[in-house]
Design a protein around this motif. Structure first.
Motif, mmCIF file in Angstrom:
data_model
loop_
_atom_site.group_PDB
_atom_site.id
_atom_site.type_symbol
_atom_site.label_atom_id
_atom_site.label_comp_id
_atom_site.label_asym_id
_atom_site.label_seq_id
_atom_site.Cartn_x
_atom_site.Cartn_y
_atom_site.Cartn_z
ATOM 1 N N TYR A 58 0.828 -1.207 0.000
ATOM 2 C CA TYR A 58 0.000 0.000 0.000
ATOM 3 C C TYR A 58 0.865 1.260 0.000
ATOM 4 O O TYR A 58 0.654 2.170 -0.806
ATOM 5 C CB TYR A 58 -0.929 -0.009 1.218
ATOM 6 N N SER A 64 0.031 4.628 -1.547
ATOM 7 C CA SER A 64 -1.289 4.933 -0.969
ATOM 8 C C SER A 64 -2.370 5.194 -2.011
ATOM 9 O O SER A 64 -3.411 5.768 -1.698
ATOM 10 C CB SER A 64 -1.206 6.131 -0.020
ATOM 11 N N ASP A 65 -2.152 4.793 -3.246
ATOM 12 C CA ASP A 65 -3.114 5.052 -4.308
ATOM 13 C C ASP A 65 -3.681 3.743 -4.850
ATOM 14 O O ASP A 65 -3.248 3.245 -5.888
ATOM 15 C CB ASP A 65 -2.441 5.848 -5.434
ATOM 16 N N VAL A 66 -4.627 3.160 -4.111
ATOM 17 C CA VAL A 66 -5.213 1.882 -4.542
ATOM 18 C C VAL A 66 -6.713 1.984 -4.816
ATOM 19 O O VAL A 66 -7.335 1.009 -5.190
ATOM 20 C CB VAL A 66 -4.964 0.749 -3.510
ATOM 21 N N GLN A 67 -7.259 3.155 -4.649
ATOM 22 C CA GLN A 67 -8.706 3.322 -4.769
ATOM 23 C C GLN A 67 -9.266 2.725 -6.055
ATOM 24 O O GLN A 67 -10.265 2.020 -6.034
ATOM 25 C CB GLN A 67 -9.070 4.802 -4.672
ATOM 26 N N TYR A 68 -8.626 2.997 -7.180
ATOM 27 C CA TYR A 68 -9.130 2.498 -8.459
ATOM 28 C C TYR A 68 -8.329 1.305 -8.973
ATOM 29 O O TYR A 68 -8.520 0.883 -10.104
ATOM 30 C CB TYR A 68 -9.116 3.628 -9.502
ATOM 31 N N ARG A 69 -7.438 0.792 -8.127
ATOM 32 C CA ARG A 69 -6.575 -0.323 -8.535
ATOM 33 C C ARG A 69 -6.624 -1.477 -7.531
ATOM 34 O O ARG A 69 -5.662 -2.215 -7.385
ATOM 35 C CB ARG A 69 -5.139 0.165 -8.690
ATOM 36 N N MET A 70 -7.728 -1.618 -6.845
ATOM 37 C CA MET A 70 -7.844 -2.631 -5.797
ATOM 38 C C MET A 70 -7.568 -4.053 -6.303
ATOM 39 O O MET A 70 -6.848 -4.806 -5.636
ATOM 40 C CB MET A 70 -9.221 -2.552 -5.116
ATOM 41 N N TYR A 73 -3.838 -4.395 -6.670
ATOM 42 C CA TYR A 73 -3.233 -4.359 -5.327
ATOM 43 C C TYR A 73 -3.345 -5.726 -4.656
ATOM 44 O O TYR A 73 -2.351 -6.277 -4.173
ATOM 45 C CB TYR A 73 -3.918 -3.265 -4.512
#
Length: 131
Positions: A58, A64-70, A73
């Motif tokens: 993460y 810290s940029d996983v919102q649109y890449r879950m 990730y």
């Protein structure tokens, strides 16, 4: 922003896990722990491995940029752990310390015990090449 796991990433995970799997796989302490450690502790080591992989991925890999890449990730965490287990299995097999047929429970415990630090090495090296 890359949304995939390429051959370079795979090679980084292999190398990172190998760096920590080798010295620990040669350790008689790790072999003994696999015989004495209860399954609840093995489960806790597995959970800690996944949690630390998730935290490092993460912050260190995905910044810290996983919102649109879950999905990517989660896949990266799973792939890093599975590759680490494969590396550990190969090293233990080469040392004749992976008794899959004669004692599969001990073999499984050894994999989990040694995969914990190996997976951390894997994700750290993978983090050198940031998303």
């Amino acid at each position: 922003m890359k949304l995939y796991f390429n051959l370079e990433d795979v090679s980084q995970v292999f190398v990172g896990s190998f760096v920590l799997a080798v010295p620990i796989s040669f350790s008689e302490e790790a072999w003994s722990l696999s015989k004495t450690l209860p399954m609840a502790n093995i489960a806790l080591l597995f959970i800690l491995s996944i949690v630390f992989l998730a935290f490092f991925a993460y912050e260190g890999v995905f910044q810290s940029d996983v919102q649109y890449r879950m999905p990517v990730y989660i896949a990266r965490i799973v792939i890093a752990y599975l590759i680490s287990m494969l590396v550990v299995a190969l090293v233990l097999l080469a040392l004749d310390k992976l008794p899959v047929l004669s004692d599969p429970v001990i073999a499984f415990k050894r994999l989990i015990i040694i995969a914990m630090p190996a997976s951390m090495g894997a994700i750290v090296v993978d983090g050198f090449d940031k998303e």
